[in-house]
Scaffold this motif. Sequence first.
Motif, PDB file in Angstrom:
ATOM      1  N   VAL A  68       0.815  -1.186   0.118  1.00  0.00           N
ATOM      2  CA  VAL A  68      -0.046   0.092   0.069  1.00  0.00           C
ATOM      3  C   VAL A  68       0.818   1.296  -0.042  1.00  0.00           C
ATOM      4  CG1 VAL A  68      -1.625   1.235   1.191  1.00  0.00           C
ATOM      5  CG2 VAL A  68      -1.702  -0.929   1.230  1.00  0.00           C
ATOM      6  N   ALA A  70      -0.445   4.575  -0.475  1.00  0.00           N
ATOM      7  CA  ALA A  70      -1.183   5.768   0.045  1.00  0.00           C
ATOM      8  C   ALA A  70      -2.575   5.244   0.578  1.00  0.00           C
ATOM      9  CB  ALA A  70      -1.003   6.791  -0.993  1.00  0.00           C
ATOM     10  N   VAL A  71      -3.264   6.160   1.058  1.00  0.00           N
ATOM     11  CA  VAL A  71      -4.599   5.880   1.882  1.00  0.00           C
ATOM     12  C   VAL A  71      -5.547   7.141   1.527  1.00  0.00           C
ATOM     13  CG1 VAL A  71      -6.321   5.330   3.587  1.00  0.00           C
ATOM     14  CG2 VAL A  71      -3.962   4.107   3.284  1.00  0.00           C
ATOM     15  N   LEU A  77      -7.524   2.584  -1.079  1.00  0.00           N
ATOM     16  CA  LEU A  77      -6.209   2.110  -1.128  1.00  0.00           C
ATOM     17  C   LEU A  77      -5.355   2.194  -2.411  1.00  0.00           C
ATOM     18  CD1 LEU A  77      -5.901  -1.320   0.951  1.00  0.00           C
ATOM     19  CD2 LEU A  77      -6.124   0.926   1.899  1.00  0.00           C
ATOM     20  N   ARG A 104      -9.778   7.790   8.192  1.00  0.00           N
ATOM     21  CA  ARG A 104      -8.890   7.601   7.065  1.00  0.00           C
ATOM     22  C   ARG A 104      -7.432   7.519   7.636  1.00  0.00           C
ATOM     23  NH1 ARG A 104      -4.624   9.124   4.719  1.00  0.00           N
ATOM     24  NH2 ARG A 104      -4.201  10.392   6.568  1.00  0.00           N
ATOM     25  N   ALA A 108      -4.902   4.379   7.352  1.00  0.00           N
ATOM     26  CA  ALA A 108      -3.435   4.583   6.957  1.00  0.00           C
ATOM     27  C   ALA A 108      -2.472   3.832   8.005  1.00  0.00           C
ATOM     28  CB  ALA A 108      -3.146   5.970   6.815  1.00  0.00           C
ATOM     29  N   GLU A 112      -0.678   1.583   5.556  1.00  0.00           N
ATOM     30  CA  GLU A 112       0.364   2.397   4.600  1.00  0.00           C
ATOM     31  C   GLU A 112       1.847   1.807   4.592  1.00  0.00           C
ATOM     32  OE1 GLU A 112      -0.228   6.747   3.451  1.00  0.00           O
ATOM     33  OE2 GLU A 112       0.442   6.560   5.399  1.00  0.00           O
ATOM     34  N   GLY A 113       2.210   1.399   3.770  1.00  0.00           N
ATOM     35  CA  GLY A 113       3.836   0.831   3.517  1.00  0.00           C
ATOM     36  C   GLY A 113       3.626  -0.497   3.984  1.00  0.00           C
TER      37      GLY A 113
END
Length: 322
Positions: A68, A70-71, A77, A104, A108, A112-113
């Motif tokens: 992923v 970014a959110v 995603l 959100r 994330a 995220e990542g």
Amino acid sequence: MPLPRPRPRPSARAATAALAALAMASALAMVPAVRPAPAVAEPAGLSCGLAEIEPATGAGATVARATVAAVPDARTLLLADGREVLLAGLAPASADTPAGRTARAALAGLVEGRPVVLAQGTPIPDRWGRTVAWVTVAGDPPGPLRLGTLQLALLAQGHARVAARVEDEACRPALRAAERAARAANLGLWADPVYAAVPAAQPAEILKRRGRFAVVVGPVDSVRESGGTIYLNFGRRWAEGFAATIPKRIERTLAVAGLVPGRLAGRRVEVRGVVEQRGGGPRIEILRAEQLALDAPGGDAPGMHEAPERRPDRPRPPRMGP
């Protein structure tokens, strides 16, 4: 009388081959048969987990394994390979609201990542080219994600509601249970008056959500039919009170799902969908079974086939006969 011809003796090579074949057959007979390993039962509550979506039988399909990047909002995603993923089964808060921004940020923080696995029990088309999927985090996921999918984690934290459309029926009970637990604890969206469940007895409050998704909870006062529509009325004044409308054509579909509208009078139920205003009162049109459920733990379908509770204001008919 002619004498019988003697049988030819087998050659040394043929005899050696025969002895080798006999030895091999004897050895194989002594090897125990290999039995398939027994199926391992999955833990309860992981109906939407990777083990259920990606079983050995091949039902369901993994559509991507990616990281992923970014959110952008509480339901979307962006993957490192450029694809956009929409989380199946969720109805998040609007992105431009405080609740939406909080949701959100929570999403994330979970993914995220991180590498994720996307799967589809039922392929769901999306007109904007997004992949609609159930998501699990690969490797060692954060604590909330040990529930199973990302969807379950968000619902358990109160950062989303179950959508009015859930294509994969096997996932629905777990999603409902996670949402109800968060609602009972007043977590996340459920602590925000804009998103909290609205009592059916407050039509003015329901009308404030006109044009938006809402969850309405309360006892059904009566069930009526008019033309091709069934009305679940939640108040005595039908024109002003809240009502859920059901097209007659889907009555059989609801019955198959264990939802019998005619047996809901006196029952406390929850209705979810987009609020409309018709004839002065608020309405939600029910087009799918997942929009309607008993307002009780595990109340998707159990109990729907039971006789309805007798309304206290309706006296019992006099007993006939001895």
